[in-house]
Scaffold this motif. Structure first.
Motif, mmCIF file in Angstrom:
data_model
loop_
_atom_site.group_PDB
_atom_site.id
_atom_site.type_symbol
_atom_site.label_atom_id
_atom_site.label_comp_id
_atom_site.label_asym_id
_atom_site.label_seq_id
_atom_site.Cartn_x
_atom_site.Cartn_y
_atom_site.Cartn_z
ATOM 1 N N GLY A 186 0.819 -1.216 0.000
ATOM 2 C CA GLY A 186 0.000 0.000 0.000
ATOM 3 C C GLY A 186 0.845 1.255 0.000
ATOM 4 N N TRP A 187 1.900 1.260 0.835
ATOM 5 C CA TRP A 187 2.799 2.419 0.872
ATOM 6 C C TRP A 187 3.522 2.581 -0.463
ATOM 7 N N VAL A 188 3.906 1.472 -1.072
ATOM 8 C CA VAL A 188 4.583 1.532 -2.381
ATOM 9 C C VAL A 188 3.650 2.155 -3.420
ATOM 10 N N ILE A 189 2.389 1.695 -3.435
ATOM 11 C CA ILE A 189 1.401 2.232 -4.379
ATOM 12 C C ILE A 189 1.189 3.718 -4.130
ATOM 13 N N LEU A 190 1.042 4.073 -2.844
ATOM 14 C CA LEU A 190 0.759 5.463 -2.480
ATOM 15 C C LEU A 190 1.903 6.384 -2.885
ATOM 16 N N PHE A 191 3.138 5.995 -2.551
ATOM 17 C CA PHE A 191 4.285 6.829 -2.904
ATOM 18 C C PHE A 191 4.521 6.854 -4.411
ATOM 19 N N SER A 192 4.187 5.767 -5.101
ATOM 20 C CA SER A 192 4.301 5.740 -6.562
ATOM 21 C C SER A 192 3.324 6.729 -7.194
ATOM 22 N N LEU A 193 2.089 6.738 -6.685
ATOM 23 C CA LEU A 193 1.085 7.677 -7.200
ATOM 24 C C LEU A 193 1.488 9.118 -6.919
ATOM 25 N N MET A 194 2.008 9.350 -5.700
ATOM 26 C CA MET A 194 2.465 10.703 -5.363
ATOM 27 C C MET A 194 3.622 11.115 -6.268
ATOM 28 N N GLY A 195 4.545 10.180 -6.508
ATOM 29 C CA GLY A 195 5.683 10.466 -7.383
ATOM 30 C C GLY A 195 5.241 10.752 -8.808
ATOM 31 N N LEU A 196 4.273 9.953 -9.295
ATOM 32 C CA LEU A 196 3.755 10.171 -10.651
ATOM 33 C C LEU A 196 3.073 11.523 -10.758
ATOM 34 N N GLY A 197 2.296 11.873 -9.727
ATOM 35 C CA GLY A 197 1.610 13.171 -9.724
ATOM 36 C C GLY A 197 2.588 14.326 -9.765
ATOM 37 N N ILE A 198 3.663 14.241 -8.950
ATOM 38 C CA ILE A 198 4.680 15.301 -8.927
ATOM 39 C C ILE A 198 5.428 15.352 -10.261
ATOM 40 N N TYR A 199 5.737 14.173 -10.838
ATOM 41 C CA TYR A 199 6.402 14.109 -12.152
ATOM 42 C C TYR A 199 5.543 14.798 -13.210
ATOM 43 N N ASN A 200 4.240 14.501 -13.212
ATOM 44 C CA ASN A 200 3.332 15.145 -14.169
ATOM 45 C C ASN A 200 3.259 16.647 -13.936
ATOM 46 N N ASP A 201 3.242 17.055 -12.643
ATOM 47 C CA ASP A 201 3.192 18.475 -12.321
ATOM 48 C C ASP A 201 4.410 19.206 -12.887
ATOM 49 N N ILE A 202 5.597 18.603 -12.697
ATOM 50 C CA ILE A 202 6.837 19.232 -13.182
ATOM 51 C C ILE A 202 6.821 19.323 -14.705
ATOM 52 N N ASN A 203 6.337 18.268 -15.366
ATOM 53 C CA ASN A 203 6.232 18.298 -16.824
ATOM 54 C C ASN A 203 5.321 19.417 -17.301
ATOM 55 N N ARG A 204 4.206 19.621 -16.572
ATOM 56 C CA ARG A 204 3.274 20.697 -16.953
ATOM 57 C C ARG A 204 3.932 22.055 -16.762
ATOM 58 N N LEU A 205 4.663 22.213 -15.673
ATOM 59 C CA LEU A 205 5.318 23.492 -15.416
ATOM 60 C C LEU A 205 6.386 23.788 -16.476
ATOM 61 N N ILE A 206 7.147 22.729 -16.851
ATOM 62 C CA ILE A 206 8.168 22.896 -17.899
ATOM 63 C C ILE A 206 7.499 23.193 -19.236
ATOM 64 N N GLY A 207 6.374 22.463 -19.502
ATOM 65 C CA GLY A 207 5.663 22.656 -20.767
ATOM 66 C C GLY A 207 5.071 24.043 -20.862
#
Length: 350
Positions: free
Chosen positions: A329-350
């Motif tokens: 569960g923690w792995v899934i949760l941190f993976s989702l948080m990491g994916l969300g932050i990765y997408n956020d950074i991509n949007r900011l760069i874009g």
């Protein structure tokens, strides 16, 4: 200033979520060791009512540490009478549900406050008219105000859109242009467009865009209550639908947002005024409530799942299985948080 508002809003929503757990646990006789807003190193703390209240360095969540419950080590248990472990599965489920419920209740009161203040809503005033569309051919123009469709009075853009989308046959539209009433008839056309989830869909349209003109929605006492209930239910349904579409792959993972998106959008809302902040805070509050009900062991929904198992089968989940599922569960949760932050950074760069 807007960034500070974002953090305050997020912290307040987390506080109310944990407060739900706190009061429910106290009502069930469970001793609360720590009430924390944020994770990691504590910045400030004080002791009151037998509980250590703290604000921690990383403002990305919070927790209520109950006696006998430790997500970091599920094997640490206490069987004292004021421990979480000695409570019945039904009592534990009540404690776990209280956090998400607090978020839904908070959202309801935020929408209620918005209703009292008179929310701004789009007026049925035409902005862009798409070339060669039914509206263009029929002669609709920019700044025309739609008063009625098929003798049904129109007061908002949303009402107009719903009538057009569900219409059968031609539409008799009454408009106001330069202070004069006019009647126009046209036939809607089924057109491809994208919805709020960026999915390509087909729906009946006439080829107009909003001019962005708004007006205050005047609500009576009964309408105010209905507005708050409807908005809370609508937001909940929207988030459940979005999650379902993400899980089944109808919406790509790149659409998932993280804490950076939340902070940025709240910051943008604060610049648009306090009413926008309240709207967005209500939406995030519902979001927190829904997400915490997901059956992921690190979240309230996962613990509810374990307790439902115990309630049905009259025995606890095997300790080794619980530990493995909690780690997963923690792995899934941190993976989702990491994916969300990765997408956020991509949007900011874009």
């Amino acid at each position: 200033m807007s960034f500070l508002v974002s953090l305050l809003v997020l912290s307040a929503l987390i506080f109310f979520h944990e407060l739900g757990h706190y009061f429910a646990a106290r009502a069930m006789g469970v001793y609360i060791e720590v009430f924390s807003i944020g994770f990691g190193q504590k910045i400030v703390s004080f002791r009151k009512w037998g509980t250590e209240w703290r604000i921690a360095l990383i403002p990305l969540g919070g927790y209520v540490k109950m006696k006998g419950q430790d997500d970091a080590d599920p094997t640490k248990k206490s069987y004292d009478k004021d421990s979480y472990n000695v409570k019945t599965p039904a009592q534990k489920i009540f404690i776990l549900l209280a956090g998400p419920l607090a978020n839904f209740v908070l959202a309801f009161f935020l929408y209620l406050f918005i209703a009292f203040g008179g929310p701004n809503i789009l007026s049925p005033v035409i902005g862009q008219v798409v070339k060669d569309s039914p509206a263009f051919v029929a002669g609709l123009e920019t700044n025309d105000t739609i008063r009625s469709i098929n003798s049904i009075e129109i007061s908002t853009w949303e009402e107009m859109a719903k009538i057009i989308e569900s219409s059968e046959g031609a539409l008799d539209i009454e408009i106001v242009r330069n202070g004069y009433m006019q009647q126009i008839s046209l036939m809607p056309k089924t057109t491809q467009t994208t919805n709020m989830f960026n999915e390509v869909i087909e729906k009946k349209m006439i080829g107009i865009g909003s001019a962005g003109v708004t007006h205050k929605l005047e609500l009576g006492a009964e309408e105010t209550l209905s507005y708050a209930i409807d908005q809370t239910v609508h937001a909940s349904t929207l988030i459940f639908t979005g999650l379902k579409k993400l899980i089944v792959g109808e919406v790509p993972a790149k659409e998932l947002g993280g804490v950076i998106s939340i902070v940025k959008l709240t910051s943008d809302a604060s610049e648009a005024g306090w009413m926008s902040v309240l709207f967005f805070a209500a939406l995030i509050s519902v979001n927190l409530g829904v997400l915490n009900l997901l059956p992921i062991p690190a979240l309230d929904g996962g613990h509810i799942m374990f307790n439902l198992y115990e309630l049905i089968f009259k025995r606890e989940v095997n300790e080794r299985i619980m530990i493995n599922l909690t780690i997963a569960g923690w792995v899934i949760l941190f993976s989702l948080m990491g994916l969300g932050i990765y997408n956020d950074i991509n949007r900011l760069i874009g």
